[in-house]
Design a protein around this motif. Structure first.
Motif, PDB file in Angstrom:
ATOM      1  N   LEU A  13       0.946  -1.487   0.033  1.00 54.25           N
ATOM      2  CA  LEU A  13       0.030   0.043   0.043  1.00 54.25           C
ATOM      3  C   LEU A  13       0.745   1.216  -0.223  1.00 54.25           C
ATOM      4  N   CYS A  14       1.652   1.299   0.876  1.00 54.00           N
ATOM      5  CA  CYS A  14       2.601   2.574   1.304  1.00 54.00           C
ATOM      6  C   CYS A  14       3.707   2.572  -0.003  1.00 54.00           C
ATOM      7  N   SER A  15       4.385   1.517  -0.543  1.00 48.80           N
ATOM      8  CA  SER A  15       5.532   1.669  -1.254  1.00 48.80           C
ATOM      9  C   SER A  15       4.874   1.895  -2.722  1.00 48.80           C
ATOM     10  N   SER A  16       3.621   1.305  -3.069  1.00 49.69           N
ATOM     11  CA  SER A  16       3.242   1.545  -4.187  1.00 49.69           C
ATOM     12  C   SER A  16       2.691   2.955  -4.302  1.00 49.69           C
ATOM     13  N   TRP A  17       2.070   3.527  -3.457  1.00 43.75           N
ATOM     14  CA  TRP A  17       1.747   5.162  -3.314  1.00 43.75           C
ATOM     15  C   TRP A  17       2.964   5.762  -3.690  1.00 43.75           C
ATOM     16  N   LEU A  18       4.119   5.629  -2.740  1.00 44.20           N
ATOM     17  CA  LEU A  18       5.273   6.445  -3.037  1.00 44.20           C
ATOM     18  C   LEU A  18       5.867   6.389  -4.336  1.00 44.20           C
ATOM     19  N   ALA A  19       5.643   5.034  -5.163  1.00 39.56           N
ATOM     20  CA  ALA A  19       6.198   4.939  -6.397  1.00 39.56           C
ATOM     21  C   ALA A  19       5.494   5.626  -7.366  1.00 39.56           C
ATOM     22  N   ARG A  20       4.394   6.012  -7.003  1.00 41.36           N
ATOM     23  CA  ARG A  20       3.322   6.714  -7.971  1.00 41.36           C
ATOM     24  C   ARG A  20       3.357   8.031  -8.011  1.00 41.36           C
ATOM     25  N   LEU A  21       3.993   8.569  -6.936  1.00 39.81           N
ATOM     26  CA  LEU A  21       4.121  10.024  -6.850  1.00 39.81           C
ATOM     27  C   LEU A  21       5.094  10.690  -7.794  1.00 39.81           C
ATOM     28  N   ARG A  22       4.793  11.733  -8.510  1.00 39.25           N
ATOM     29  CA  ARG A  22       5.483  12.463  -9.474  1.00 39.25           C
ATOM     30  C   ARG A  22       5.834  13.790  -9.317  1.00 39.25           C
ATOM     31  N   PRO A  23       6.875  14.073  -8.609  1.00 41.72           N
ATOM     32  CA  PRO A  23       7.411  15.435  -8.046  1.00 41.72           C
ATOM     33  C   PRO A  23       7.754  16.356  -9.033  1.00 41.72           C
ATOM     34  N   ASP A  24       8.396  15.615 -10.335  1.00 44.33           N
ATOM     35  CA  ASP A  24       8.564  16.300 -11.275  1.00 44.33           C
ATOM     36  C   ASP A  24       7.436  17.033 -12.136  1.00 44.33           C
ATOM     37  N   GLN A  25       6.280  16.695 -11.726  1.00 44.50           N
ATOM     38  CA  GLN A  25       5.076  17.373 -12.357  1.00 44.50           C
ATOM     39  C   GLN A  25       4.190  18.312 -11.460  1.00 44.50           C
ATOM     40  N   GLY A  26       5.060  18.598 -10.098  1.00 40.98           N
ATOM     41  CA  GLY A  26       4.306  19.518  -9.198  1.00 40.98           C
ATOM     42  C   GLY A  26       4.815  19.246  -7.847  1.00 40.98           C
ATOM     43  N   ALA A  27       4.479  20.206  -7.063  1.00 41.42           N
ATOM     44  CA  ALA A  27       4.686  20.013  -5.462  1.00 41.42           C
ATOM     45  C   ALA A  27       4.048  18.614  -4.781  1.00 41.42           C
ATOM     46  N   VAL A  28       4.691  17.923  -4.293  1.00 39.69           N
ATOM     47  CA  VAL A  28       4.134  16.665  -3.575  1.00 39.69           C
ATOM     48  C   VAL A  28       4.303  16.538  -2.016  1.00 39.69           C
ATOM     49  N   THR A  29       3.386  16.392  -1.330  1.00 45.23           N
ATOM     50  CA  THR A  29       3.375  16.447   0.149  1.00 45.23           C
ATOM     51  C   THR A  29       3.296  14.972   0.654  1.00 45.23           C
ATOM     52  N   VAL A  30       4.276  14.496   1.244  1.00 42.52           N
ATOM     53  CA  VAL A  30       4.323  13.314   1.997  1.00 42.52           C
ATOM     54  C   VAL A  30       4.524  13.421   3.464  1.00 42.52           C
ATOM     55  N   PRO A  31       3.320  13.232   4.356  1.00 40.53           N
ATOM     56  CA  PRO A  31       3.222  13.131   5.535  1.00 40.53           C
ATOM     57  C   PRO A  31       4.260  12.168   6.457  1.00 40.53           C
ATOM     58  N   VAL A  32       5.201  12.719   7.219  1.00 39.00           N
ATOM     59  CA  VAL A  32       6.290  11.913   7.911  1.00 39.00           C
ATOM     60  C   VAL A  32       6.507  12.467   9.374  1.00 39.00           C
ATOM     61  N   TRP A  33       7.101  11.611  10.001  1.00 38.38           N
ATOM     62  CA  TRP A  33       7.673  11.921  11.286  1.00 38.38           C
ATOM     63  C   TRP A  33       9.056  11.128  11.376  1.00 38.38           C
ATOM     64  N   VAL A  34       9.646  11.749  12.434  1.00 30.70           N
ATOM     65  CA  VAL A  34      10.933  11.314  12.659  1.00 30.70           C
ATOM     66  C   VAL A  34      11.191  10.661  14.359  1.00 30.70           C
ATOM     67  N   ARG A  35      11.402   9.502  14.490  1.00 31.80           N
ATOM     68  CA  ARG A  35      11.797   9.108  15.487  1.00 31.80           C
ATOM     69  C   ARG A  35      13.261   8.466  15.847  1.00 31.80           C
ATOM     70  N   LYS A  36      13.702   8.287  17.080  1.00 34.84           N
ATOM     71  CA  LYS A  36      15.020   7.682  17.002  1.00 34.84           C
ATOM     72  C   LYS A  36      15.050   6.339  16.662  1.00 34.84           C
ATOM     73  N   GLY A  37      15.894   5.708  16.158  1.00 43.76           N
ATOM     74  CA  GLY A  37      16.023   4.362  15.706  1.00 43.76           C
ATOM     75  C   GLY A  37      16.633   3.610  17.039  1.00 43.76           C
ATOM     76  N   THR A  38      16.860   2.466  16.611  1.00 45.85           N
ATOM     77  CA  THR A  38      17.273   1.538  17.912  1.00 45.85           C
ATOM     78  C   THR A  38      18.751   1.322  17.778  1.00 45.85           C
ATOM     79  N   ILE A  39      19.277   1.455  16.657  1.00 47.95           N
ATOM     80  CA  ILE A  39      20.805   1.212  16.418  1.00 47.95           C
ATOM     81  C   ILE A  39      21.638   2.581  17.152  1.00 47.95           C
ATOM     82  N   ARG A  40      22.758   2.221  17.805  1.00 42.57           N
ATOM     83  CA  ARG A  40      23.373   3.335  18.139  1.00 42.57           C
ATOM     84  C   ARG A  40      24.782   3.030  17.427  1.00 42.57           C
ATOM     85  N   PHE A  41      25.348   3.833  16.976  1.00 44.43           N
ATOM     86  CA  PHE A  41      26.855   3.478  16.305  1.00 44.43           C
ATOM     87  C   PHE A  41      27.785   4.045  17.146  1.00 44.43           C
ATOM     88  N   PRO A  42      29.002   3.785  17.301  1.00 47.71           N
ATOM     89  CA  PRO A  42      30.314   3.938  17.960  1.00 47.71           C
ATOM     90  C   PRO A  42      30.606   5.610  17.733  1.00 47.71           C
TER      91      PRO A  42
END
Length: 231
Positions: free
Chosen positions: A51-80
């Protein structure tokens, strides 16, 4: 039945979480993702798509502004924190996403000590980031071990490459205090990789089974062994 009652019967679409696959030091003001578009057939041979991956693949930012609702959260991996600490990364398929961001961060700072075990079905079809990583191999900033499972009669996976390079893995963990990280599909891969790592520890470190388990527990306690997997 009033139309709005249907929404009480249909649950909301669950959000999808993707690992950030880029470094702000390498790509200022950008957040890049690595998303595989899901297409498959059921046991009854009916086509299905993500559902999500196909929707993202269909977006065409070259044909106009595209808005994708997102949020950022901390991942579980911590690098040295130290750029000189060797890191062994096992990330087949899109599991390489968080490691791409880490490699970019280190390369931007002209640091190396990066080892990546990457696997996919075919070198010619789904070798993600190939054009980005191969030049880093030539400059010595990345040690890359690949496993293309369908490019030969017998299947080869990342766990096989780990065993083949046991002395290298043992040297980084034992003699150079390296870290070991796994990211990717949570089905069978993480279990197989951990089993391969234990085999390497037992053989190269001349340890009995109980000693291997204790060694693994110590790696986890020190955050030198981490996983980030999803189903």
């Amino acid at each position: 039945v009033p139309f709005e009652y249907l929404f009480d019967l249909i649950g909301p679409i669950q959000p999808r979480a993707f690992s950030i696959a880029s470094s702000l030091m390498a790509h200022k003001d950008e957040v890049q993702l690595l998303v595989a578009v899901v297409h498959y057939k059921t046991k009854l041979h009916r086509p299905r798509q993500g559902l999500c991956s196909s929707w993202l693949a269909r977006l065409r930012p070259d044909q106009g502004a595209v808005t994708v609702p997102v949020w950022v959260r901390k991942g579980t991996i911590r690098f040295p924190k130290s750029p000189r600490t060797p890191v062994i990364m096992v990330g087949p398929g899109t599991g390489c996403a968080p490691f791409r961001s880490f490699i970019q961060e280190r390369v931007t700072n002209n640091e190396s000590a990066n080892a990546l075990f990457y696997g996919c079905r075919s070198e010619s079809k789904d070798f993600f980031c190939r054009d980005e990583w191969l030049p880093l191999v030539k400059t010595g900033q990345l040690q890359l071990f690949t496993a293309f499972s369908r490019d030969q009669e017998h299947k080869i996976y990342v766990q096989h490459r780990l065993k083949e390079n046991g002395p290298f893995v043992w040297d980084l963990l034992s003699n150079r205090s390296g870290w070991f990280m796994i990211a990717g599909n949570a089905k069978q891969m993480p279990v197989d990789v951990v089993d391969a790592l234990k085999t390497v520890l037992g053989h190269e470190g001349r340890m009995a089974e109980q000693q291997v388990e204790e060694y693994m527990k110590k790696l986890e306690k020190d955050r030198r062994f981490q996983t980030e997997t999803w189903s």
